[in-house]
Design a protein around this motif. Sequence first.
Motif, PDB file in Angstrom:
ATOM      1  N   LYS A  85       0.786  -1.247   0.043  1.00  0.00           N
ATOM      2  CA  LYS A  85       0.030  -0.165  -0.030  1.00  0.00           C
ATOM      3  C   LYS A  85       0.899   1.330   0.089  1.00  0.00           C
ATOM      4  O   LYS A  85       0.595   2.241  -0.677  1.00  0.00           O
ATOM      5  N   TYR A  86       1.993   1.250   0.754  1.00  0.00           N
ATOM      6  CA  TYR A  86       2.821   2.512   0.946  1.00  0.00           C
ATOM      7  C   TYR A  86       3.974   2.213   0.012  1.00  0.00           C
ATOM      8  O   TYR A  86       4.936   2.992   0.081  1.00  0.00           O
ATOM      9  N   SER A  87       4.202   1.371  -0.893  1.00  0.00           N
ATOM     10  CA  SER A  87       5.318   0.978  -1.620  1.00  0.00           C
ATOM     11  C   SER A  87       5.847   2.084  -2.546  1.00  0.00           C
ATOM     12  O   SER A  87       6.898   2.421  -2.552  1.00  0.00           O
ATOM     13  N   TYR A  88       4.862   2.840  -3.207  1.00  0.00           N
ATOM     14  CA  TYR A  88       5.432   4.042  -4.049  1.00  0.00           C
ATOM     15  C   TYR A  88       6.175   5.192  -3.440  1.00  0.00           C
ATOM     16  O   TYR A  88       7.345   5.382  -3.573  1.00  0.00           O
ATOM     17  N   ALA A  89       5.471   5.460  -2.254  1.00  0.00           N
ATOM     18  CA  ALA A  89       6.201   6.476  -1.365  1.00  0.00           C
ATOM     19  C   ALA A  89       7.674   5.874  -0.946  1.00  0.00           C
ATOM     20  O   ALA A  89       8.620   6.598  -0.836  1.00  0.00           O
ATOM     21  N   MET A  90       7.597   4.852  -0.319  1.00  0.00           N
ATOM     22  CA  MET A  90       8.625   4.019   0.046  1.00  0.00           C
ATOM     23  C   MET A  90       9.849   4.081  -1.025  1.00  0.00           C
ATOM     24  O   MET A  90      10.942   4.200  -0.640  1.00  0.00           O
ATOM     25  N   SER A 101       2.738  10.155   3.924  1.00  0.00           N
ATOM     26  CA  SER A 101       2.552  10.387   2.606  1.00  0.00           C
ATOM     27  C   SER A 101       1.071   9.872   1.984  1.00  0.00           C
ATOM     28  O   SER A 101       0.339  10.434   1.179  1.00  0.00           O
ATOM     29  N   TRP A 102       0.818   8.567   2.359  1.00  0.00           N
ATOM     30  CA  TRP A 102      -0.619   7.883   1.919  1.00  0.00           C
ATOM     31  C   TRP A 102      -1.572   8.668   2.408  1.00  0.00           C
ATOM     32  O   TRP A 102      -2.548   9.176   1.837  1.00  0.00           O
ATOM     33  N   HIS A 103      -1.496   8.887   3.702  1.00  0.00           N
ATOM     34  CA  HIS A 103      -2.682   9.732   4.421  1.00  0.00           C
ATOM     35  C   HIS A 103      -2.807  11.028   4.122  1.00  0.00           C
ATOM     36  O   HIS A 103      -4.012  11.558   4.334  1.00  0.00           O
ATOM     37  N   LEU A 104      -1.742  11.689   3.903  1.00  0.00           N
ATOM     38  CA  LEU A 104      -1.691  13.238   3.744  1.00  0.00           C
ATOM     39  C   LEU A 104      -1.948  13.482   2.248  1.00  0.00           C
ATOM     40  O   LEU A 104      -2.673  14.586   1.964  1.00  0.00           O
ATOM     41  N   PHE A 105      -1.658  12.839   1.425  1.00  0.00           N
ATOM     42  CA  PHE A 105      -1.533  12.966  -0.176  1.00  0.00           C
ATOM     43  C   PHE A 105      -2.379  11.886  -0.944  1.00  0.00           C
ATOM     44  O   PHE A 105      -3.326  12.103  -1.571  1.00  0.00           O
ATOM     45  N   GLU A 106      -1.745  10.812  -1.079  1.00  0.00           N
ATOM     46  CA  GLU A 106      -2.010   9.636  -2.026  1.00  0.00           C
ATOM     47  C   GLU A 106      -3.408   9.441  -1.942  1.00  0.00           C
ATOM     48  O   GLU A 106      -4.166   9.036  -2.900  1.00  0.00           O
TER      49      GLU A 106
END
Length: 195
Positions: free
Chosen positions: A117-122, A157-162
């Motif tokens: 779920k968070y892989s792109y930002a990671m 990043s996920w929770h604020l943007f994606e």
Amino acid sequence: IGLALLSRIVLLALGYEVYTFTLCRVDALALGALLANVLAGGVDERNLQRLGRRIFPIAVTLALPLYFLSLGSNNILFTAFTPLAVELMFGALIVLVLTDTSIARLLSVGALRACGKYSYAMYIIHRTVISRTHDIARESVAFVIAFAVTFALAWLSWHLFEKHFLPLKSRFESRRDNRLLPDDSSELVYGQISK
């Protein structure tokens, strides 16, 4: 693939960082394109699964030692060949996930799904975090710190943007090809990640 290997060898010999230079990573793009074309071509699932089961253990046997030998090493060959071995390993893993529901289920555990779920930002963040943590801690401790900080920043990043952009997905056509997947496994591979 040969062009990427040659580019990595030459640039490493000249003292350049090759990780972010596209020409040095074109083998990953080529292998991904090859895999996509094979999957789209209607190849027999059993043959594809057999191929994945043969390549995966060989690639793991090559990738893991090469990766650990290349860490902190100035050996050009270790550093040049490691990405190819890792790419083969993950390509074979993709084939196995798409053709073997037991592997798809195994890789669908909560912690791995969270990483997905968070892989792109990671992916975007990890190099910067790694470079900063190596300055303050030993290698093994730096890895743990880097993963924790990377995961935390990716979560933010996920929770604020994606996740706020996900409702826009409905405005774009999606063309998924599920013909390689048994009926009960499509949710495992293409499950809802926005929850």
